[in-house]
Scaffold this motif. Structure first.
Motif, PDB file in Angstrom:
ATOM      1  N   PHE A  52       9.533  55.094  11.540  1.00  0.00           N
ATOM      2  CA  PHE A  52      11.349  54.504  11.467  1.00  0.00           C
ATOM      3  C   PHE A  52      11.755  55.311  11.476  1.00  0.00           C
ATOM      4  O   PHE A  52      13.034  56.136  11.324  1.00  0.00           O
ATOM      5  CB  PHE A  52      11.293  54.694   9.821  1.00  0.00           C
ATOM      6  N   SER A  53      11.296  56.679  13.102  1.00  0.00           N
ATOM      7  CA  SER A  53      12.737  57.422  13.868  1.00  0.00           C
ATOM      8  C   SER A  53      13.278  56.900  14.771  1.00  0.00           C
ATOM      9  O   SER A  53      12.786  57.129  15.834  1.00  0.00           O
ATOM     10  CB  SER A  53      11.463  58.481  13.965  1.00  0.00           C
ATOM     11  N   PHE A  54      14.132  55.998  14.140  1.00  0.00           N
ATOM     12  CA  PHE A  54      15.048  55.638  15.509  1.00  0.00           C
ATOM     13  C   PHE A  54      16.208  55.992  15.368  1.00  0.00           C
ATOM     14  O   PHE A  54      16.622  56.513  14.262  1.00  0.00           O
ATOM     15  CB  PHE A  54      15.640  54.405  14.760  1.00  0.00           C
ATOM     16  N   ASP A  55      16.879  56.353  16.773  1.00  0.00           N
ATOM     17  CA  ASP A  55      17.688  56.586  17.130  1.00  0.00           C
ATOM     18  C   ASP A  55      18.530  55.774  18.239  1.00  0.00           C
ATOM     19  O   ASP A  55      18.102  55.581  19.351  1.00  0.00           O
ATOM     20  CB  ASP A  55      17.872  58.244  17.526  1.00  0.00           C
ATOM     21  N   PHE A  56      20.098  55.009  17.551  1.00  0.00           N
ATOM     22  CA  PHE A  56      20.208  53.597  18.577  1.00  0.00           C
ATOM     23  C   PHE A  56      21.555  54.274  19.115  1.00  0.00           C
ATOM     24  O   PHE A  56      22.649  53.713  19.791  1.00  0.00           O
ATOM     25  CB  PHE A  56      20.431  52.567  17.618  1.00  0.00           C
ATOM     26  N   THR A  57      21.990  55.366  18.675  1.00  0.00           N
ATOM     27  CA  THR A  57      23.009  56.153  19.293  1.00  0.00           C
ATOM     28  C   THR A  57      22.494  56.498  20.911  1.00  0.00           C
ATOM     29  O   THR A  57      21.963  56.719  21.749  1.00  0.00           O
ATOM     30  CB  THR A  57      23.562  57.507  19.078  1.00  0.00           C
ATOM     31  N   GLY A  58      23.935  56.225  21.855  1.00  0.00           N
ATOM     32  CA  GLY A  58      23.917  56.831  23.169  1.00  0.00           C
ATOM     33  C   GLY A  58      22.725  55.921  23.817  1.00  0.00           C
ATOM     34  O   GLY A  58      22.793  55.506  25.271  1.00  0.00           O
ATOM     35  N   LEU A  59      22.983  54.734  24.124  1.00  0.00           N
ATOM     36  CA  LEU A  59      21.585  53.516  24.358  1.00  0.00           C
ATOM     37  C   LEU A  59      22.206  52.647  25.046  1.00  0.00           C
ATOM     38  O   LEU A  59      22.061  51.953  25.738  1.00  0.00           O
ATOM     39  CB  LEU A  59      21.040  53.590  23.351  1.00  0.00           C
ATOM     40  N   LEU A  60      23.598  52.876  25.162  1.00  0.00           N
ATOM     41  CA  LEU A  60      24.509  51.292  25.757  1.00  0.00           C
ATOM     42  C   LEU A  60      25.225  52.271  26.848  1.00  0.00           C
ATOM     43  O   LEU A  60      26.041  52.615  27.572  1.00  0.00           O
ATOM     44  CB  LEU A  60      26.052  51.322  24.955  1.00  0.00           C
ATOM     45  N   ASN A  61      23.646  52.283  27.804  1.00  0.00           N
ATOM     46  CA  ASN A  61      24.285  52.666  29.615  1.00  0.00           C
ATOM     47  C   ASN A  61      23.465  52.414  30.739  1.00  0.00           C
ATOM     48  O   ASN A  61      22.404  51.744  29.600  1.00  0.00           O
ATOM     49  CB  ASN A  61      24.234  54.601  29.669  1.00  0.00           C
ATOM     50  N   GLY A  62      23.106  52.369  31.879  1.00  0.00           N
ATOM     51  CA  GLY A  62      22.449  52.076  32.888  1.00  0.00           C
ATOM     52  C   GLY A  62      21.049  52.561  32.657  1.00  0.00           C
ATOM     53  O   GLY A  62      19.907  51.918  32.680  1.00  0.00           O
ATOM     54  N   ARG A  63      21.009  54.084  32.364  1.00  0.00           N
ATOM     55  CA  ARG A  63      20.256  54.134  32.515  1.00  0.00           C
ATOM     56  C   ARG A  63      18.740  53.241  31.097  1.00  0.00           C
ATOM     57  O   ARG A  63      17.121  53.687  31.293  1.00  0.00           O
ATOM     58  CB  ARG A  63      20.118  55.454  31.853  1.00  0.00           C
ATOM     59  N   THR A  64      19.509  53.485  29.682  1.00  0.00           N
ATOM     60  CA  THR A  64      19.046  53.137  28.417  1.00  0.00           C
ATOM     61  C   THR A  64      17.837  51.450  29.590  1.00  0.00           C
ATOM     62  O   THR A  64      16.955  50.903  28.611  1.00  0.00           O
ATOM     63  CB  THR A  64      19.406  52.667  27.932  1.00  0.00           C
ATOM     64  N   ILE A  65      19.024  50.890  29.755  1.00  0.00           N
ATOM     65  CA  ILE A  65      18.487  48.928  30.211  1.00  0.00           C
ATOM     66  C   ILE A  65      17.531  49.454  31.270  1.00  0.00           C
ATOM     67  O   ILE A  65      16.494  48.068  31.601  1.00  0.00           O
ATOM     68  CB  ILE A  65      20.063  48.496  31.210  1.00  0.00           C
ATOM     69  N   VAL A  66      17.482  50.489  31.617  1.00  0.00           N
ATOM     70  CA  VAL A  66      16.086  50.395  33.112  1.00  0.00           C
ATOM     71  C   VAL A  66      14.950  50.654  32.435  1.00  0.00           C
ATOM     72  O   VAL A  66      13.938  50.537  32.806  1.00  0.00           O
ATOM     73  CB  VAL A  66      17.062  51.783  33.987  1.00  0.00           C
ATOM     74  N   LEU A  67      15.131  52.127  31.551  1.00  0.00           N
ATOM     75  CA  LEU A  67      14.171  52.108  30.854  1.00  0.00           C
ATOM     76  C   LEU A  67      13.004  51.007  30.057  1.00  0.00           C
ATOM     77  O   LEU A  67      12.512  50.637  30.326  1.00  0.00           O
ATOM     78  CB  LEU A  67      14.320  53.478  29.546  1.00  0.00           C
ATOM     79  N   ILE A  68      14.300  50.247  29.184  1.00  0.00           N
ATOM     80  CA  ILE A  68      13.855  48.981  28.446  1.00  0.00           C
ATOM     81  C   ILE A  68      13.203  47.991  29.818  1.00  0.00           C
ATOM     82  O   ILE A  68      12.218  47.369  29.207  1.00  0.00           O
ATOM     83  CB  ILE A  68      15.008  48.530  28.349  1.00  0.00           C
ATOM     84  N   PHE A  69      13.290  47.893  30.580  1.00  0.00           N
ATOM     85  CA  PHE A  69      13.283  47.073  31.946  1.00  0.00           C
ATOM     86  C   PHE A  69      11.788  47.279  31.967  1.00  0.00           C
ATOM     87  O   PHE A  69      10.273  47.004  32.277  1.00  0.00           O
ATOM     88  CB  PHE A  69      13.925  47.267  32.941  1.00  0.00           C
ATOM     89  N   ILE A  70      11.322  49.012  32.436  1.00  0.00           N
ATOM     90  CA  ILE A  70      10.548  49.552  32.539  1.00  0.00           C
ATOM     91  C   ILE A  70       8.821  49.520  31.331  1.00  0.00           C
ATOM     92  O   ILE A  70       7.836  49.091  32.011  1.00  0.00           O
ATOM     93  CB  ILE A  70      10.398  51.243  32.982  1.00  0.00           C
ATOM     94  N   ALA A  71       9.528  49.674  30.118  1.00  0.00           N
ATOM     95  CA  ALA A  71       8.586  49.404  29.265  1.00  0.00           C
ATOM     96  C   ALA A  71       8.565  47.997  28.989  1.00  0.00           C
ATOM     97  O   ALA A  71       7.352  48.373  28.629  1.00  0.00           O
ATOM     98  CB  ALA A  71       9.534  49.906  28.239  1.00  0.00           C
ATOM     99  N   PHE A  72       9.276  47.304  29.336  1.00  0.00           N
ATOM    100  CA  PHE A  72       8.722  45.736  29.312  1.00  0.00           C
ATOM    101  C   PHE A  72       7.686  45.612  30.472  1.00  0.00           C
ATOM    102  O   PHE A  72       6.791  45.243  29.756  1.00  0.00           O
ATOM    103  CB  PHE A  72      10.120  44.710  29.394  1.00  0.00           C
TER     104      PHE A  72
END
Length: 444
Positions: free
Chosen positions: A240-260
């Protein structure tokens, strides 16, 4: 009971064959227990790593959770889908996120939040039956080149961590008088020979052999105890080690895209490829009830995020079990049992040096790079995007930037091409995707 649950005779198999296939699959993919901890916290002798938020992550805890979740999700695949597929933390996303964690760019909690989001998207799209829509939206050349680009990145890590390549001041050859480098080269050749003779579990055998040889060389450090499990506190840092801070940026969207997409297309390719080898496809080459392995894979990623594991993916090494006759979920159950047993041998896995794991990384990279032959380099509009993707990844050392650049280049070339065929090749979803990718480059 086994016949009723797994329909063994119906698929022209028997219990002994299924169990043997499960053990073979485990031997072929057990290297993940060695590689996963290093992918997240880095290679070297250090047993713990403190991320940018001060969270202490240990190799022992990562190995423990990888074994537990791999066993549980593989067991689910066997009992729910009745298929001979094994799952664990996929190679690719783990190195991408691990590099960002080690550099302090993101926290461990950030990476788990990214995995949770990508896994949730995977579950929703699977439940809603949107698999075909996603497959059609992403062009074949991009699907293929994502795997190739990640393969180059993993190969780079293998050369760098072993010392075969020296990248501190450019690109140079390593010091071959160093025992670590020498043993890594020996391991590379040894695994290659085993692969030539199609020995099951070549990667794991190579890792074990170099680890043993490394003892008199002083490369392998034997622990005080050979069996044991990490303490509860170490494991607690991952759950349960979640940290949602600082994720609202272009890099995060790219990382989610790659992971998915990395997980989605890897699973699609593996299910169809291993399914064909196991004789599970219908006369039209389709996989009956394909939504079941997809759902197990997607749920595995979500569960993995809650327990400190990167993307859970169906492993192509499942083909090793299919090769020896695995046809049912009993094969997966047997593999799952081996993952559970391996938990007790955590110290044995943790003593394995970089000189033993690096050759395995190079071979994992090779298996991913080899799909480059599926890209038509005689067609410029189809090959320029993949070329940019691979080159950016290889020479910038960044998967996110490489994949982003490749997609933008592919869309640009096909958009401005004068042929009608090229213009139709760009799906509206790809145009929408270009917006966050451009934001990624502007703000990073």
């Amino acid at each position: 009971m086994l016949e009723r649950l797994f329909k063994i005779k119906e698929r022209n198999s028997d219990v002994r064959t299924e169990i043997t296939a499960g053990l073979t699959t485990f031997m072929a993919m057990a290297y993940v227990l060695v590689v996963q901890p290093s992918a997240i916290i880095g290679f070297g002798a250090e047993q713990t790593f403190i991320d940018v938020n001060g969270v202490v992550i240990s190799r022992a805890a990562l190995l423990f959770m990888t074994a537990i979740i791999s066993g549980l999700i593989t067991l689910l695949m066997g009992c729910y889908a009745n298929l001979p597929f094994a799952l664990s933390t996929g190679m690719g996303t783990n190195f991408m996120l691990g590099a960002l964690i080690q550099s302090g760019t993101i926290s461990f909690g950030n990476s788990m939040a990214i995995i949770l989001i990508s896994g949730t998207i995977f579950v929703l799209l699977t439940v809603l039956g949107m698999r075909d829509f996603i497959v059609k939206a992403i062009p074949v050349n991009i699907k293929t080149s994502i795997s190739v680009a990640i393969g180059f990145f993993i190969t780079y890590l293998g050369f760098s961590n072993s010392g075969i390549g020296n990248f501190k001041n450019g690109i140079e050859l390593g010091n071959f008088s160093d025992p670590n480098v020498f043993l890594a080269v020996v391991g590379l050749i040894f695994i290659a020979v085993l692969t030539v003779y199609k020995v099951p579990g070549a990667l794991l055998i190579g890792i074990i052999a170099i680890t043993i040889i490394g003892i008199p060389f002083g490369v392998t450090q034997v622990p005080g105890q050979l069996f044991g499990v990490p303490n509860i506190n170490e494991i607690g840092h991952l759950t349960f080690s979640f940290d949602f801070t600082g994720l609202l940026n272009g890099r995060t969207i790219v990382l989610i895209f790659i992971a998915f997409f990395g997980d989605f297309f890897s699973t699609l390719g593996t299910v169809l490829g291993v399914g064909e080898k196991a004789g599970l496809l219908d006369k039209n080459g389709n996989f009956p009830k394909i939504e079941r392995p997809f759902l197990v894979d997607a749920v595995g990623t979500v569960v993995g995020a809650f327990t400190g594991c990167t993307t859970i993916s169906t492993f192509v090494e499942s083909s090793a079990g299919a090769q020896v006759g695995g046809r049912t979920g009993l094969t997966s159950v047997s593999t799952a049992v081996m993952f559970f047993i391996s938990i007790l041998a955590a110290p044995l896995f943790l003593m394995i040096p970089d000189a033993a794991t690096s050759p395995a990384l190079i071979f994992v990279g090779y298996s991913m790079i080899s799909s480059i032959t599926n890209i038509d380099f005689t067609n410029f509009t189809e090959s320029f995007g993949p070329f940019v993707m691979v080159i950016f990844t290889a020479f910038t050392g960044g998967i996110a930037s490489g994949i982003s650049a490749g997609i933008l280049a592919d869309v640009a070339v096909k958009t401005f091409a004068k042929t009608e065929k090229a213009e139709k090749a760009v799906h509206p979803v790809m145009y929408a995707l270009c917006i966050p990718l451009m934001i990624y480059f502007v703000f990073n």
